[in-house]
Scaffold this motif. Structure first.
Motif, PDB file in Angstrom:
ATOM      1  N   ASP A 368      41.154  -3.262   7.167  1.00  0.00           N
ATOM      2  CA  ASP A 368      41.035  -3.956   8.452  1.00  0.00           C
ATOM      3  C   ASP A 368      40.064  -5.132   8.437  1.00  0.00           C
ATOM      4  N   LEU A 369      39.371  -5.328   7.343  1.00  0.00           N
ATOM      5  CA  LEU A 369      38.352  -6.381   7.317  1.00  0.00           C
ATOM      6  C   LEU A 369      38.942  -7.784   7.430  1.00  0.00           C
ATOM      7  N   ILE A 370      40.080  -8.031   6.783  1.00  0.00           N
ATOM      8  CA  ILE A 370      40.622  -9.392   6.818  1.00  0.00           C
ATOM      9  C   ILE A 370      41.131  -9.740   8.215  1.00  0.00           C
ATOM     10  N   ALA A 371      41.748  -8.787   8.914  1.00  0.00           N
ATOM     11  CA  ALA A 371      42.202  -9.049  10.284  1.00  0.00           C
ATOM     12  C   ALA A 371      41.022  -9.232  11.222  1.00  0.00           C
ATOM     13  N   THR A 372      39.955  -8.491  10.978  1.00  0.00           N
ATOM     14  CA  THR A 372      38.746  -8.629  11.796  1.00  0.00           C
ATOM     15  C   THR A 372      38.136 -10.015  11.605  1.00  0.00           C
ATOM     16  N   CYS A 373      38.046 -10.462  10.356  1.00  0.00           N
ATOM     17  CA  CYS A 373      37.508 -11.801  10.097  1.00  0.00           C
ATOM     18  C   CYS A 373      38.400 -12.873  10.704  1.00  0.00           C
ATOM     19  N   ALA A 374      39.709 -12.670  10.639  1.00  0.00           N
ATOM     20  CA  ALA A 374      40.629 -13.645  11.228  1.00  0.00           C
ATOM     21  C   ALA A 374      40.416 -13.746  12.731  1.00  0.00           C
ATOM     22  N   GLU A 375      40.217 -12.614  13.396  1.00  0.00           N
ATOM     23  CA  GLU A 375      39.997 -12.655  14.842  1.00  0.00           C
ATOM     24  C   GLU A 375      38.667 -13.314  15.172  1.00  0.00           C
ATOM     25  N   ILE A 376      37.667 -13.077  14.354  1.00  0.00           N
ATOM     26  CA  ILE A 376      36.380 -13.750  14.560  1.00  0.00           C
ATOM     27  C   ILE A 376      36.564 -15.270  14.491  1.00  0.00           C
ATOM     28  N   LEU A 377      37.428 -15.714  13.589  1.00  0.00           N
ATOM     29  CA  LEU A 377      37.688 -17.139  13.425  1.00  0.00           C
ATOM     30  C   LEU A 377      38.681 -17.679  14.454  1.00  0.00           C
ATOM     31  N   GLY A 378      39.283 -16.790  15.239  1.00  0.00           N
ATOM     32  CA  GLY A 378      40.285 -17.209  16.195  1.00  0.00           C
ATOM     33  C   GLY A 378      41.586 -17.616  15.539  1.00  0.00           C
ATOM     34  N   LYS A 379      41.889 -17.000  14.393  1.00  0.00           N
ATOM     35  CA  LYS A 379      43.075 -17.358  13.624  1.00  0.00           C
ATOM     36  C   LYS A 379      44.071 -16.194  13.579  1.00  0.00           C
ATOM     37  N   GLU A 380      45.338 -16.547  13.394  1.00  0.00           N
ATOM     38  CA  GLU A 380      46.388 -15.556  13.169  1.00  0.00           C
ATOM     39  C   GLU A 380      46.650 -15.472  11.668  1.00  0.00           C
ATOM     40  N   LEU A 381      46.746 -14.267  11.145  1.00  0.00           N
ATOM     41  CA  LEU A 381      47.098 -14.123   9.741  1.00  0.00           C
ATOM     42  C   LEU A 381      48.563 -14.493   9.535  1.00  0.00           C
ATOM     43  N   PRO A 382      48.913 -15.114   8.414  1.00  0.00           N
ATOM     44  CA  PRO A 382      50.320 -15.369   8.103  1.00  0.00           C
ATOM     45  C   PRO A 382      51.092 -14.048   8.016  1.00  0.00           C
ATOM     46  N   GLU A 383      52.402 -14.115   8.180  1.00  0.00           N
ATOM     47  CA  GLU A 383      53.236 -12.906   8.128  1.00  0.00           C
ATOM     48  C   GLU A 383      53.123 -12.190   6.789  1.00  0.00           C
ATOM     49  N   ASN A 384      52.883 -12.953   5.722  1.00  0.00           N
ATOM     50  CA  ASN A 384      52.827 -12.361   4.381  1.00  0.00           C
ATOM     51  C   ASN A 384      51.397 -12.082   3.928  1.00  0.00           C
ATOM     52  N   ALA A 385      50.517 -11.816   4.863  1.00  0.00           N
ATOM     53  CA  ALA A 385      49.123 -11.505   4.531  1.00  0.00           C
ATOM     54  C   ALA A 385      48.624 -10.366   5.410  1.00  0.00           C
ATOM     55  N   GLY A 386      47.716  -9.558   4.871  1.00  0.00           N
ATOM     56  CA  GLY A 386      47.100  -8.494   5.656  1.00  0.00           C
ATOM     57  C   GLY A 386      48.100  -7.574   6.324  1.00  0.00           C
ATOM     58  N   GLU A 387      49.124  -7.185   5.592  1.00  0.00           N
ATOM     59  CA  GLU A 387      50.206  -6.383   6.173  1.00  0.00           C
ATOM     60  C   GLU A 387      49.752  -5.018   6.679  1.00  0.00           C
ATOM     61  N   ASP A 388      48.593  -4.551   6.215  1.00  0.00           N
ATOM     62  CA  ASP A 388      48.093  -3.238   6.625  1.00  0.00           C
ATOM     63  C   ASP A 388      46.729  -3.353   7.305  1.00  0.00           C
ATOM     64  N   SER A 389      46.489  -4.514   7.930  1.00  0.00           N
ATOM     65  CA  SER A 389      45.176  -4.797   8.499  1.00  0.00           C
ATOM     66  C   SER A 389      45.220  -4.923  10.012  1.00  0.00           C
ATOM     67  N   VAL A 390      44.270  -4.276  10.667  1.00  0.00           N
ATOM     68  CA  VAL A 390      44.126  -4.304  12.127  1.00  0.00           C
ATOM     69  C   VAL A 390      42.685  -4.673  12.453  1.00  0.00           C
ATOM     70  N   SER A 391      42.476  -5.628  13.323  1.00  0.00           N
ATOM     71  CA  SER A 391      41.121  -6.038  13.676  1.00  0.00           C
ATOM     72  C   SER A 391      40.406  -4.948  14.472  1.00  0.00           C
ATOM     73  N   PHE A 392      39.194  -4.629  14.029  1.00  0.00           N
ATOM     74  CA  PHE A 392      38.369  -3.697  14.806  1.00  0.00           C
ATOM     75  C   PHE A 392      37.258  -4.433  15.550  1.00  0.00           C
ATOM     76  N   LEU A 393      37.415  -5.747  15.725  1.00  0.00           N
ATOM     77  CA  LEU A 393      36.425  -6.528  16.461  1.00  0.00           C
ATOM     78  C   LEU A 393      36.154  -5.974  17.861  1.00  0.00           C
ATOM     79  N   PRO A 394      37.169  -5.490  18.616  1.00  0.00           N
ATOM     80  CA  PRO A 394      36.862  -4.939  19.943  1.00  0.00           C
ATOM     81  C   PRO A 394      35.847  -3.802  19.918  1.00  0.00           C
ATOM     82  N   ALA A 395      35.807  -3.061  18.822  1.00  0.00           N
ATOM     83  CA  ALA A 395      34.860  -1.944  18.734  1.00  0.00           C
ATOM     84  C   ALA A 395      33.420  -2.418  18.762  1.00  0.00           C
TER      85      ALA A 395
END
Length: 511
Positions: A368-395
């Motif tokens: 989940d780290l890559i999706a969390t970093c992407a949300e911190i940056l305000g970015k969407e991950l490409p469809e072919n990246a982070g396929e098993d990643s969920v942002s835990f930033l809300p936590a």
């Protein structure tokens, strides 16, 4: 420590902090948070004093202080219960078993596991204006230069044909890191030589007939942990705060060889493993001190975790006899499907965003780290990246994690699968799926069933197998696991492809 339930103040703080993210310009770079990600090696959940106050006997003052300064995640998991697969998943947000690595780990001479074009956290951060650096144990393979022919592929090759003056390809500096200083793999795997960026630091001695001892003449395994700490602190101390940085520090400890420096020997009263854990805590403390001393703490997200549970090499029975339980209340240890193999320490510090002394009991995975970093940056991950990643930033503000993933896949050293959804945990294994007794062979001999099912809320020690009394839960979790494997991703989005055509879910037979 208390779980924050999303107070209006906390929500406002988080919202205000990220108001600039959607329209970032060059002027915003200095506002973006730097990220320091420290990954200990074989540090068990119960090895950290504040996580195991009743049955933990090793002093870890720096990790305890980190917990007081930020948030403790009590149900954080690695994607695998061993080194290489965890590191792949952590950096890419994709489970390792989607690659060629279906079990085990890579060796010191192995070819790279991260495919060309695969987005990593480092590349994501670099694309968004960050300086990026890695200091420590890589253990994800790289293409080593040779004097002729292919590089070795096994742990102890008969002939080592490495060109020590040649350039390394497809290593850390080719997957997003501007700078790298460290070693190819674990300290119980040759070659024993430092690498800076894409070049060896010196040359190794040894070769035919002595391949396991291939070593740079003044390389000392006992010096590696403090050297990694020094390199990381020097880098952080050189930052001016005008450009954000991402620093990944995969430590070599307390993995084997268990070699605490002379000044740490005898400190714990529990033997060399306890001493090495204390030294690991001290190195982590020095890295955090460097962030603070440079005046960067207010705008730096610090994450400290481990790649899997404590190893049997720590002589766990002897530690337990002295009152120290490296897995705390959990069953199993490194290599296992039981939680002692993959539930790990996980601390987050970010002043002004994460409340001091807070705690999160939601289940997360290091994918989940890559999706969390992407949300911190305000970015969407490409469809072919982070396929098993969920942002835990809300936590971070005590909110519920918004997940499109049904559950988390567990994986052991032998490639056995497990699946966690809510309080339920399914194991497609007769025993530990790893090294802890009973292993699969012993469990089969004892007539253990093919599958295990546990209620982790009421039975975190995984002692009561409920598979026979709740077959509908087994069926539901198995179906979800099969879907997550077949789709090439476990999150919402277009179906992706695994790197291999066939992934065998049942390793110990099927009912």
């Amino acid at each position: 420590m208390n779980l924050i339930h999303g107070s209006p103040v906390a929500v406002f703080c988080l919202t205000a902090c990220f108001a600039w993210l959607n329209d970032a310009s060059s002027a915003d770079l200095a506002q973006r948070p730097s990220v320091v990600l420290i990954l200990a090696d074989d540090l068990g959940y119960g090895d950290v004093q504040c996580l195991n106050p009743e049955r933990g006997k090793i002093a870890t003052p720096n990790l305890d202080q980190l917990a007081q300064q930020g948030m403790t995640f009590t149900d954080a998991h690695t994607a695998s219960s061993v080194c290489t697969p965890t590191r792949y998943a952590l950096l890419t947000g994709r489970y390792n078993w989607r690659t060629r690595l279906q079990s085990g780990v890579l060796w010191g001479y192995s070819a790279p596991l991260i495919a060309e074009g695969r987005l990593t956290i480092a590349e994501l951060m670099k694309q968004n204006g960050y300086r990026t650096a890695c200091f420590g144990k890589w253990h994800l393979g790289m293409d080593l230069p040779t004097t002729g022919g292919p590089a070795p592929t096994v742990r102890k090759p008969k002939i080592v044909n490495i060109d020590w003056k040649g350039a390394i390809q497809n290593g850390p500096t080719d997957v997003g890191f501007d700078a790298f200083y460290g070693i190819t793999a674990s300290l119980d795997m040759a070659p024993y030589i430092y690498i800076q960026d894409d070049r060896f630091v010196g040359e190794c001695e040894g070769g035919k007939g002595k391949s396991a001892m291939v070593r740079q003449h003044d390389f000392n395994t006992r010096d590696v942990l403090p050297e990694i700490g020094r390199k990381a602190t020097e880098y952080i101390s050189s930052q001016d705060g005008k450009q954000p940085f991402f620093v990944y520090v995969p430590l070599t400890s307390p993995h084997t060889p268990i070699v605490p420096s002379a000044e740490w020997v005898g400190k714990s009263g529990l033997g060399k493993y306890g001493d090495f854990v204390m030294q690991t805590d001290d190195v982590i403390g020095k890295i955090l001190d460097a962030v603070d001393a440079r005046g960067l703490s207010k705008n730096t997200l610090v994450i400290v975790t481990s790649d899997n549970g404590c190893s049997n090499a720590a002589k766990i029975p002897e530690l337990q006899a002295k009152g120290h339980y490296p897995s705390a209340h959990l069953r199993g240890s490194k290599a296992d499907l039981w939680d002692g193999g993959h539930r790990v320490p996980f601390f987050v510090r970010w002043p002004g965003v994460v409340e001091e002394g807070s705690r999160c009991d939601q289940t997360i995975c290091q994918t989940d780290l890559i999706a969390t970093c992407a949300e911190i940056l305000g970015k969407e991950l490409p469809e072919n990246a982070g396929e098993d990643s969920v942002s835990f930033l809300p936590a971070f503000s005590g909110q519920t994690i918004r997940s499109s993933r049904a559950g988390i896949v567990h994986h052991s050293i032998s490639g056995h699968f497990g699946y966690r959804q809510g309080n339920w945990k399914l194991l497609l294994a007769r025993g530990s799926g790893g090294w802890t007794s009973p292993n699969e062979k012993a469990a089969a001999k004892a007539g253990a069933p093919f599958v295990q099912l546990y209620d982790m809320e009421n039975d975190p020690g995984e002692s009561d197998n409920l598979s026979s009394s709740h077959p509908e839960v087994v069926e539901r979790l198995l179906a979800q696991l099969e879907s997550d494997v077949a789709r090439g991703r476990s999150t919402d989005g277009m179906a992706s492809r695994n790197d291999v055509a066939t992934i065998k879910l049942w390793k110990s037979g099927e009912e």
